[in-house]
Write a protein that holds these residues in place. Structure first.
Motif, PDB file in Angstrom:
ATOM      1  N   ALA A 115       1.006  -1.421   0.134  1.00 46.78           N
ATOM      2  CA  ALA A 115       0.010  -0.018  -0.058  1.00 46.78           C
ATOM      3  C   ALA A 115       0.747   1.337  -0.031  1.00 46.78           C
ATOM      4  O   ALA A 115       0.364   2.157  -0.256  1.00 46.78           O
ATOM      5  CB  ALA A 115      -0.867  -0.014   1.238  1.00 46.78           C
ATOM      6  N   HIS A 116       2.100   1.150   0.553  1.00 47.56           N
ATOM      7  CA  HIS A 116       2.934   2.262   0.687  1.00 47.56           C
ATOM      8  C   HIS A 116       4.519   1.875   0.565  1.00 47.56           C
ATOM      9  O   HIS A 116       4.578   0.824   0.757  1.00 47.56           O
ATOM     10  CB  HIS A 116       2.770   3.418   1.900  1.00 47.56           C
ATOM     11  N   ALA A 117       5.272   2.576   0.323  1.00 48.88           N
ATOM     12  CA  ALA A 117       6.818   2.649   0.195  1.00 48.88           C
ATOM     13  C   ALA A 117       7.293   1.627   1.394  1.00 48.88           C
ATOM     14  O   ALA A 117       8.044   0.951   1.320  1.00 48.88           O
ATOM     15  CB  ALA A 117       7.431   3.691  -0.053  1.00 48.88           C
ATOM     16  N   ASP A 118       6.842   1.940   2.490  1.00 44.34           N
ATOM     17  CA  ASP A 118       7.419   1.409   3.741  1.00 44.34           C
ATOM     18  C   ASP A 118       6.926   0.021   3.702  1.00 44.34           C
ATOM     19  O   ASP A 118       7.674  -0.693   4.523  1.00 44.34           O
ATOM     20  CB  ASP A 118       6.961   2.136   5.127  1.00 44.34           C
ATOM     21  N   ASP A 119       6.108  -0.467   3.005  1.00 49.61           N
ATOM     22  CA  ASP A 119       5.631  -1.876   3.005  1.00 49.61           C
ATOM     23  C   ASP A 119       6.533  -2.770   2.094  1.00 49.61           C
ATOM     24  O   ASP A 119       6.332  -3.902   2.046  1.00 49.61           O
ATOM     25  CB  ASP A 119       4.119  -1.915   2.500  1.00 49.61           C
ATOM     26  N   LEU A 120       7.668  -2.040   1.518  1.00 47.68           N
ATOM     27  CA  LEU A 120       8.084  -2.775   0.341  1.00 47.68           C
ATOM     28  C   LEU A 120       8.814  -4.210   0.982  1.00 47.68           C
ATOM     29  O   LEU A 120       8.602  -5.381   0.444  1.00 47.68           O
ATOM     30  CB  LEU A 120       9.306  -2.072  -0.273  1.00 47.68           C
ATOM     31  N   ARG A 121       9.576  -3.882   1.683  1.00 43.00           N
ATOM     32  CA  ARG A 121      10.398  -5.054   2.356  1.00 43.00           C
ATOM     33  C   ARG A 121       9.403  -6.111   3.237  1.00 43.00           C
ATOM     34  O   ARG A 121       9.710  -7.155   3.071  1.00 43.00           O
ATOM     35  CB  ARG A 121      11.515  -4.748   3.257  1.00 43.00           C
TER      36      ARG A 121
END
Length: 69
Positions: free
Chosen positions: A61-67
């Motif tokens: 949903a957002h960049a912080d969720d990538l990893r």
């Protein structure tokens, strides 16, 4: 860039791709070890299938969720 990715220009998509790949470059998920594809190929596939389609389409949903994703 993350929130406007569905309307990015070609040049902006290229920059966005490079940024996402840089975030994922040092991440080596345990699940990848059992797959036949090379890690860079898996990252690219993740980008195409999960990041490009946009929010709410089986992707982070957002960049912080990538990893975490």
């Amino acid at each position: 860039m993350w929130n406007t990715r569905e309307t990015l220009s070609r040049d902006a998509w290229e920059e966005f791709y490079q940024r996402v790949m840089a975030v994922l470059a040092n991440y080596r998920p345990r699940e990848a070890a059992s797959l036949d594809d090379a890690l860079p190929d898996l990252r690219h596939q993740f980008f195409v299938e999960r990041v490009m389609p946009g929010e709410g389409r089986n992707g982070p949903a957002h960049a912080d969720d990538l990893r975490l994703y």
